[in-house]
Design an enzyme around this catalytic site. Structure first.
Site, short mmCIF file in Angstrom:
data_model
loop_
_atom_site.label_atom_id
_atom_site.label_comp_id
_atom_site.label_asym_id
_atom_site.label_seq_id
_atom_site.Cartn_x
_atom_site.Cartn_y
_atom_site.Cartn_z
N ASP A 37 -0.46 1.91 -12.43
CA ASP A 37 -1.04 0.88 -11.56
C ASP A 37 -0.82 -0.47 -12.21
O ASP A 37 -0.90 -0.59 -13.44
CB ASP A 37 -2.55 1.13 -11.36
CG ASP A 37 -3.08 0.50 -10.09
OD1 ASP A 37 -3.03 -0.74 -9.98
OD2 ASP A 37 -3.55 1.25 -9.21
N GLY A 42 -6.12 -2.61 -7.78
CA GLY A 42 -6.82 -1.46 -8.34
C GLY A 42 -7.84 -1.90 -9.39
O GLY A 42 -7.74 -3.00 -9.95
N TYR A 151 3.14 -4.08 7.97
CA TYR A 151 2.65 -2.96 7.16
C TYR A 151 3.18 -1.64 7.71
O TYR A 151 3.76 -0.82 6.99
CB TYR A 151 1.13 -2.97 7.14
CG TYR A 151 0.51 -1.78 6.45
CD1 TYR A 151 0.59 -1.64 5.07
CD2 TYR A 151 -0.17 -0.80 7.18
CE1 TYR A 151 0.01 -0.56 4.42
CE2 TYR A 151 -0.75 0.28 6.54
CZ TYR A 151 -0.66 0.40 5.17
OH TYR A 151 -1.22 1.48 4.54
N LYS A 155 5.96 0.90 5.96
CA LYS A 155 5.61 2.29 5.65
C LYS A 155 6.58 3.25 6.35
O LYS A 155 6.97 4.29 5.78
CB LYS A 155 4.18 2.58 6.08
CG LYS A 155 3.13 2.06 5.13
CD LYS A 155 3.14 2.84 3.81
CE LYS A 155 1.96 2.54 2.94
NZ LYS A 155 1.93 3.35 1.72
#
Length: 324
Positions: A37, A42, A151, A155
């Site tokens: 990460d 995060g 988005y 994807k």
């Protein structure tokens, strides 16, 4: 194909909402985990339990760094690729970010797998890839309409790359098209936005759209359980699953659940028409017969998921603080 849960796995986006929940589950299943990460969104605190486990090793790394990624990817047998830019709302303001964080990094993950002879990948996609379908609940084999968000488009491009690697290099994949996920460690989305406003001013709530948008939601624990089950039971080269519940609610209904739980009665102001923002799909409701045929069913209703998420935000207001 049966995956041996005692072997090693890589989890990208391991410090995120869904990724960290997955890490905890896999460690409980005796996986040896390499977590990656860049900590842009995060939170290391979400890995607090994982850091106490000798089977977890963390790398702070940007997935755009392909050379470093190839070195980290050694000695694993499956990759859970959950890292992504999930800022759907503002995608139109920075379209390259979705391309970079959702598509290019997926290519980098796949190339790192190929170089290190890792042939199994689990990919976190989205129900947004269906754009604005005419069939509800929408099945996995529905023909794709025009894309409405950067988005969703990025994807879908990631899904396509993964399938091409499966055909070209003998990979196996599990692709999951989620509805919006709720639960502990939730840090973005409508419940987060509404609670943030109401914690500041319990008497007023501004809502994007007309409030009649219809959405399905899924608890993060139900999501992770579905993923684990499908890996155990699905044997095809390419496996694509919708994940969601058999129900949906309107934004107005969601507001009532949140406000009742907070014991507030705000004045609600709706800004806009049928969409919440540019690219927002006013109705998301997925057909989940395929995953249910494996024996999975969610334990949480949407109402229960919203209430638990609201409770988490009440008890963890630090998540609203600006990151340094």
């Amino acid at each position: 194909m049966k995956i041996d849960f005692k072997k090693k796995a890589i989890v990208t986006g391991c410090a995120g909402f869904i990724g960290s929940t997955l890490v905890d589950k896999l460690l409980d299943l005796n996986y040896q985990i390499i977590g990656i990460d860049n900590l842009s969104t995060g939170q290391k605190i979400f890995l607090e339990k994982a850091f106490t486990n000798k089977n977890f090793k963390f790398f702070k790394c940007d997935l755009l760094n392909l050379n470093r990624l190839k070195k980290i990817f050694r000695s694993s047998n499956i990759v859970f690729h959950f890292a992504a830019n999930a800022d759907v709302r503002y995608g139109y303001k920075h379209p390259y970010k979705d391309l970079e964080q959702n598509t290019i990094v997926t290519y980098n993950v796949l190339e790192s797998m190929r170089e290190n002879n890792i042939n199994n990948i689990v990919f976190c996609s989205t129900g947004s890839v269906y754009g604005e379908p005419n069939k509800f609940p929408t099945p996995e084999d529905y023909s794709f309409p025009l894309q409405t968000s950067f988005y969703g488009a990025s994807k879908l491009a990631g899904e396509s790359l993964i399938q091409a690697y499966c055909e070209s290099y003998g990979f196996k994949c599990w692709i999951f098209r989620f509805v919006s996920i709720l639960g502990n460690r939730y840090t973005h989305g409508h419940v987060y936005d509404f609670c943030k406003q109401l914690f500041i001013n319990p008497n007023y709530l501004k809502v994007l759209g007309n409030g009649n948008q219809k959405k399905s939601y899924l608890h993060v624990n139900d999501c992770i359980n579905a993923i684990i089950l499908s890996i155990k039971k699905s044997k095809k080269k390419i496996n694509i699953f919708n994940l969601g519940t058999k129900e949906y609610i309107t934004v107005k209904q969601s507001i009532r659940i949140i406000c009742n739980h907070l014991k507030v009665i705000p004045k609600v102001s709706f800004k806009g028409g049928r969409r919440g923002w540019i690219g927002d799909s006013p109705f998301i409701f997925l057909n989940t017969k395929k995953i249910r045929s494996l024996g999975w069913k969610p334990k949480f209703t949407i109402k229960e998921s919203i209430k638990q998420t609201t409770k988490y935000l009440i008890n963890n207001k630090w998540v609203f603080k600006k990151r340094k």
